[in-house]
Design a protein around this motif. Structure first.
Motif, mmCIF file in Angstrom:
data_model
loop_
_atom_site.group_PDB
_atom_site.id
_atom_site.type_symbol
_atom_site.label_atom_id
_atom_site.label_comp_id
_atom_site.label_asym_id
_atom_site.label_seq_id
_atom_site.Cartn_x
_atom_site.Cartn_y
_atom_site.Cartn_z
ATOM 1 N N TYR A 74 32.867 25.723 11.716
ATOM 2 C CA TYR A 74 34.208 26.325 11.552
ATOM 3 C C TYR A 74 34.909 26.707 12.893
ATOM 4 O O TYR A 74 36.237 26.508 13.198
ATOM 5 C CB TYR A 74 34.059 27.635 10.847
ATOM 6 N N CYS A 75 34.198 27.174 13.993
ATOM 7 C CA CYS A 75 34.540 27.516 15.349
ATOM 8 C C CYS A 75 34.853 26.256 16.229
ATOM 9 O O CYS A 75 35.363 26.431 17.382
ATOM 10 C CB CYS A 75 33.728 28.564 15.926
ATOM 11 N N GLY A 76 34.275 25.178 16.001
ATOM 12 C CA GLY A 76 34.525 23.815 16.798
ATOM 13 C C GLY A 76 33.641 23.978 17.820
ATOM 14 O O GLY A 76 33.960 23.465 19.020
ATOM 15 N N ILE A 77 32.636 24.548 17.666
ATOM 16 C CA ILE A 77 31.218 24.704 18.885
ATOM 17 C C ILE A 77 30.638 23.571 18.944
ATOM 18 O O ILE A 77 29.853 23.097 18.045
ATOM 19 C CB ILE A 77 30.603 26.000 18.619
ATOM 20 N N SER A 132 28.176 19.190 14.597
ATOM 21 C CA SER A 132 28.229 19.686 16.126
ATOM 22 C C SER A 132 27.555 18.643 16.878
ATOM 23 O O SER A 132 27.596 18.673 18.104
ATOM 24 C CB SER A 132 27.807 21.267 16.492
ATOM 25 N N ARG A 133 26.246 18.105 16.097
ATOM 26 C CA ARG A 133 25.493 17.100 16.888
ATOM 27 C C ARG A 133 24.751 17.979 18.172
ATOM 28 O O ARG A 133 24.301 17.049 18.994
ATOM 29 C CB ARG A 133 26.088 16.106 17.598
ATOM 30 N N ILE A 134 24.518 19.383 18.027
ATOM 31 C CA ILE A 134 23.824 19.924 19.384
ATOM 32 C C ILE A 134 22.334 19.600 18.842
ATOM 33 O O ILE A 134 21.758 19.709 17.886
ATOM 34 C CB ILE A 134 23.991 21.404 19.182
ATOM 35 N N PRO A 135 21.841 19.276 20.002
ATOM 36 C CA PRO A 135 20.321 18.927 20.022
ATOM 37 C C PRO A 135 19.322 20.287 19.469
ATOM 38 O O PRO A 135 19.797 21.511 19.923
ATOM 39 C CB PRO A 135 19.917 18.468 21.103
ATOM 40 N N ILE A 136 18.126 19.944 18.742
ATOM 41 C CA ILE A 136 17.226 21.052 18.439
ATOM 42 C C ILE A 136 16.106 20.851 19.177
ATOM 43 O O ILE A 136 15.401 19.618 19.067
ATOM 44 C CB ILE A 136 17.001 21.156 16.976
ATOM 45 N N ARG A 137 15.536 21.745 19.882
ATOM 46 C CA ARG A 137 14.233 21.918 20.500
ATOM 47 C C ARG A 137 13.362 22.996 20.259
ATOM 48 O O ARG A 137 13.892 23.723 19.271
ATOM 49 C CB ARG A 137 14.576 21.745 22.088
ATOM 50 N N PRO A 138 12.171 22.646 20.704
ATOM 51 C CA PRO A 138 11.224 23.923 20.440
ATOM 52 C C PRO A 138 11.592 25.054 20.928
ATOM 53 O O PRO A 138 12.104 25.085 22.145
ATOM 54 C CB PRO A 138 9.679 23.307 20.892
ATOM 55 N N VAL A 139 11.051 26.352 20.514
ATOM 56 C CA VAL A 139 11.390 27.512 20.933
ATOM 57 C C VAL A 139 10.850 27.425 22.812
ATOM 58 O O VAL A 139 11.614 28.277 23.557
ATOM 59 C CB VAL A 139 10.620 28.780 20.376
ATOM 60 N N GLU A 140 9.883 26.723 23.111
ATOM 61 C CA GLU A 140 9.460 26.991 24.564
ATOM 62 C C GLU A 140 10.625 26.433 25.443
ATOM 63 O O GLU A 140 10.624 26.682 26.597
ATOM 64 C CB GLU A 140 8.274 26.021 24.592
ATOM 65 N N ALA A 141 11.727 25.632 24.792
ATOM 66 C CA ALA A 141 12.717 25.221 25.777
ATOM 67 C C ALA A 141 13.557 26.154 26.331
ATOM 68 O O ALA A 141 14.128 25.957 27.308
ATOM 69 C CB ALA A 141 13.466 24.151 25.022
ATOM 70 N N VAL A 142 13.571 27.319 25.660
ATOM 71 C CA VAL A 142 14.366 28.636 26.103
ATOM 72 C C VAL A 142 13.639 28.976 27.570
ATOM 73 O O VAL A 142 14.242 29.560 28.510
ATOM 74 C CB VAL A 142 14.467 29.781 24.980
ATOM 75 N N PHE A 143 12.338 29.112 27.603
ATOM 76 C CA PHE A 143 11.614 29.558 28.498
ATOM 77 C C PHE A 143 11.584 28.633 29.834
ATOM 78 O O PHE A 143 11.607 28.814 30.880
ATOM 79 C CB PHE A 143 10.215 29.984 28.558
#
Length: 411
Positions: free
Chosen positions: A331-334, A357-368
């Motif tokens: 809805y927000c076009g992000i 949105s086609r934004i990639p999904i990664r494991p939580v470890e990717a944040v760190f």
């Protein structure tokens, strides 16, 4: 896709608009790498109000087969939801005096997240879910599961093969039903005389008050108030005997339902909550008409925050890949220009992409590894749980962003 101009319950014309969220893909239609360069189906996402029975509903029906045959949501990945369900099991077994001589059936039983607690007590239980991939996880837990949509035909088959149920559970599925009258008829068929149905559903009043527009998506065909549900139940030979308010999913209600002829009398909780809904104008056009502008303002505020963050060279990462998050993002076009990637605890989603949105999904470890400046929490309804789990991001100064009901930064 079926364009609906009349109420799916009472047939009254749908002339009152609540909110138009544009065209969007089904929110759980996670894309694989092979699907990334293929076109996606987009459908209108417009919630309208029946001014006769006050049932809020989408005016476009996406076929359930396109949504649920393979489903990306697994209930067991939320610790708080599991705790909520274990608590429910304890309370309902005490309330109804359930023993191994009783039979429990859950509609939309997902991966066995709830029925495992009944099985641990030795109470015979059986699940029904149309998504073969999540049903497989339930079967691995030893929870017998029928892969099917629930309907009057399904109920007839179950009664013939297994008998009726003393307790029927429908958690967060009542809004997912395109033919709501058939669903209620099926519950009535399957319920044992003297038996109980519990339906847990996000509360429309809380959705409006909390600006929870991101909980509107194609798999949620209807949005429920007690005012509307009393009429629905009565029309199908059922009656409400009690209701509880719950904090889950931004504010839910749990309805306790029996056959119309059941000796149990409705308690005071029903009249009290209906009175609150009426005091908020839930049986008038006013709250529905005001909702759309509140939603548009939220979109502007979130984009204003993201634009400012990017112009300052900040990195923003999303936490979670829930259905509600996809409604918000689309809805927000992000896209990736604002959100570098999202992470999720569910390995089923890793290496895939959010619909639209086609934004990639990664494991939580990717944040760190990335050490972003902001973590945008998309499943805001469990934000406390996520902030506890992700407390380590504070080490480099990362801040949490909660988008609903309005943009809020948690240091």
């Amino acid at each position: 896709m079926n364009h609906r101009t009349t109420c799916r319950h009472c047939g009254h014309p749908l002339s009152l608009s609540m909110v138009d969220l544009g065209a969007q893909p089904p929110c759980e239609a996670i894309l694989t790498e092979e699907q990334f360069y293929e076109p996606e189906p987009f459908y209108p996402l417009h919630a309208r109000v029946c001014e006769n029975c006050w049932l809020v509903q989408l005016d476009a029906d996406v076929s359930p087969e396109k949504i649920y045959t393979e489903y990306a949501y697994y209930s067991s990945y939320s610790e708080s939801w599991l705790q909520h369900m274990e608590s429910y099991t304890d309370s309902i077994c005490t309330r109804l005096g359930l023993t191994p001589n009783h039979r429990v059936v859950e509609i939309a039983s997902n991966d066995g997240y709830l029925l495992q607690f009944f099985a641990d007590r030795g109470i015979p239980c059986f699940g029904i879910d149309p998504a073969a991939n999540v049903a497989e996880k339930a079967l691995e837990r030893g929870i017998e599961t029928l892969v099917s949509f629930f309907s009057t035909d399904t109920a007839e088959q179950i009664v013939k093969e297994r008998g009726k149920a003393d307790l029927i559970i429908a958690n967060n599925v009542f809004g997912h039903i395109p033919d709501i009258n058939d669903f209620l008829q099926a519950l009535q068929q399957l319920l044992q005389e003297g038996g109980t149905i519990t339906i847990e559903i996000p509360h429309l009043m809380r959705l409006i008050e909390g600006n929870q527009f991101d909980t509107i998506y194609h798999e949620h065909y209807c949005y429920h108030s007690l005012i509307a549900d009393l009429k629905l139940l009565e029309s199908q030979g059922l009656k409400l005997i009690a209701v509880e308010e719950l904090p889950t999913h931004g504010g839910s209600i749990r309805m306790f339902i029996a056959h119309r002829e059941d000796a149990r009398a409705p308690d005071d909780s029903i009249e009290r909550l209906v009175g609150i809904e009426r005091s908020r104008g839930m049986d008038t056009p006013a709250p529905y008409q005001a909702f759309g502008e509140k939603v548009r303002q939220t979109k502007r505020n979130l984009l204003r925050f993201l634009i400012a963050a990017k112009e300052e060279g900040k990195q923003v990462v999303g936490y979670g890949a829930p259905g509600k998050g996809n409604t918000l993002l689309n809805y927000c076009g992000i896209r990736e220009d604002f959100l570098d990637f999202v992470v999720d605890r569910n390995p089923y989603k890793h290496g895939k992409f959010l619909p639209g949105s086609r934004i990639p999904i990664r494991p939580v470890e990717a944040v760190f590894e990335a050490k972003p400046d902001f973590l945008l929490i998309l499943p805001w309804n469990i934000s406390d749980e996520i902030i506890r789990q992700m407390d380590g991001v504070r080490a480099w100064g990362c801040q949490f962003v909660i988008p609903i009901p309005e943009v809020r930064i948690v240091v």
